[in-house]
Scaffold this motif. Structure first.
Motif, PDB file in Angstrom:
ATOM      1  N   TYR A 109       0.826  -1.204   0.000  1.00 13.60           N
ATOM      2  CA  TYR A 109       0.000   0.000   0.000  1.00 13.60           C
ATOM      3  C   TYR A 109       0.863   1.258   0.000  1.00 13.60           C
ATOM      4  O   TYR A 109       0.535   2.261  -0.640  1.00 13.60           O
ATOM      5  N   ALA A 110       1.981   1.206   0.722  1.00 11.29           N
ATOM      6  CA  ALA A 110       2.855   2.371   0.841  1.00 11.29           C
ATOM      7  C   ALA A 110       3.967   2.388  -0.204  1.00 11.29           C
ATOM      8  O   ALA A 110       4.843   3.263  -0.160  1.00 11.29           O
ATOM      9  N   LYS A 111       3.947   1.471  -1.135  1.00 10.48           N
ATOM     10  CA  LYS A 111       5.059   1.303  -2.080  1.00 10.48           C
ATOM     11  C   LYS A 111       5.212   2.471  -3.036  1.00 10.48           C
ATOM     12  O   LYS A 111       6.325   2.903  -3.344  1.00 10.48           O
ATOM     13  N   HIS A 112       4.087   2.996  -3.531  1.00  9.97           N
ATOM     14  CA  HIS A 112       4.120   4.079  -4.504  1.00  9.97           C
ATOM     15  C   HIS A 112       3.063   5.122  -4.152  1.00  9.97           C
ATOM     16  O   HIS A 112       2.137   4.863  -3.392  1.00  9.97           O
ATOM     17  N   THR A 113       3.194   6.289  -4.755  1.00 14.82           N
ATOM     18  CA  THR A 113       2.236   7.379  -4.570  1.00 14.82           C
ATOM     19  C   THR A 113       0.862   6.991  -5.106  1.00 14.82           C
ATOM     20  O   THR A 113       0.729   6.284  -6.111  1.00 14.82           O
ATOM     21  N   TRP A 114      -0.164   7.482  -4.429  1.00 20.23           N
ATOM     22  CA  TRP A 114      -1.543   7.350  -4.903  1.00 20.23           C
ATOM     23  C   TRP A 114      -1.992   8.683  -5.505  1.00 20.23           C
ATOM     24  O   TRP A 114      -1.750   9.744  -4.917  1.00 20.23           O
TER      25      TRP A 114
END
Length: 220
Positions: free
Chosen positions: A36-41
């Protein structure tokens, strides 16, 4: 223990007060916070709330990072630092990122879908619920997600409710995408998930992402 008890009491109060049924969250499979925190949303649609009016719905992003350098008072659990960004009035207008880093706290290790968010210097009692309603297509590859600011308490019609449109607690509803834009079919798919879970889509507004340069934002 006191924080857990207060959160439970608040949840019961809001459900009873609004007569809105408890919403189903992403529990099977459980949320993978690392993915979930791997890439920007990039936010595609969202409701207004007490800290983000319609005039700020341009180039909105949210980026998460495991917060090794941020500590929360009276809390030793998992913390993610939260970096929010938006433009005011127009694409590439003045950005509303004031460099304030928020902290998302995983209160219960067995419930990664339920986070509590507040400025890092504030203890959990002042946090607002941040619930992951859906994340997909699978826990090793999140391409889109739905987030609710806690349990909906505002009834829209006989079948659906949503979160408040004012204030900072129990407010907010978002559709996230890893891509800057999301195709119509996927957007429709995610909106249908909301409706099936009793969450209204009537108050969702489009967020403009075309042509954004995200100056001053934290993107990964």
């Amino acid at each position: 223990m006191m924080n857990k008890l207060m959160i439970l009491m608040m949840k019961i109060y809001f459900v009873i007060a609004s007569n809105c049924p408890s919403i189903k969250l992403q529990t099977n499979p459980p949320v993978n916070l690392t993915e979930y925190a791997k890439h920007t949303w990039y936010i595609q649609q969202q409701q207004i709330n007490g800290y983000q009016p319609e005039s700020d719905l341009y180039c909105v992003t949210a980026t998460y990072k495991f917060a090794n350098n941020y500590k929360v008072t009276f809390f030793n659990g998992t913390v993610l630092s939260v970096y929010n960004y938006a433009n005011h009035l127009k694409i590439n207008g003045n950005h509303t990122n004031n460099n304030t880093v928020l902290c998302a706290r995983q209160i219960n290790s067995s419930s990664p879908e339920k986070l509590l968010v507040a400025p890092c210097f504030l203890p959990n009692i002042f946090g607002g619920p941040y619930w992951i309603v859906y994340a997909g297509p699978d826990p090793s590859n999140y391409q889109y997600a739905i987030v609710s600011g806690g349990q909906p308490t505002l009834r829209i019609n006989n079948n659906t409710c949503t979160t408040k449109l004012t204030g900072v607690i129990n407010t907010g509803l978002w559709i996230f995408s890893r891509n800057r834009t999301l195709d119509y079919n996927t957007t429709t798919f995610l909106r249908n998930i909301l409706r099936k879970r009793g969450i209204s889509t009537d108050k969702l507004l489009n967020v403009s992402q075309h042509g954004c340069n995200y100056t001053g934002s934290f993107i990964k």
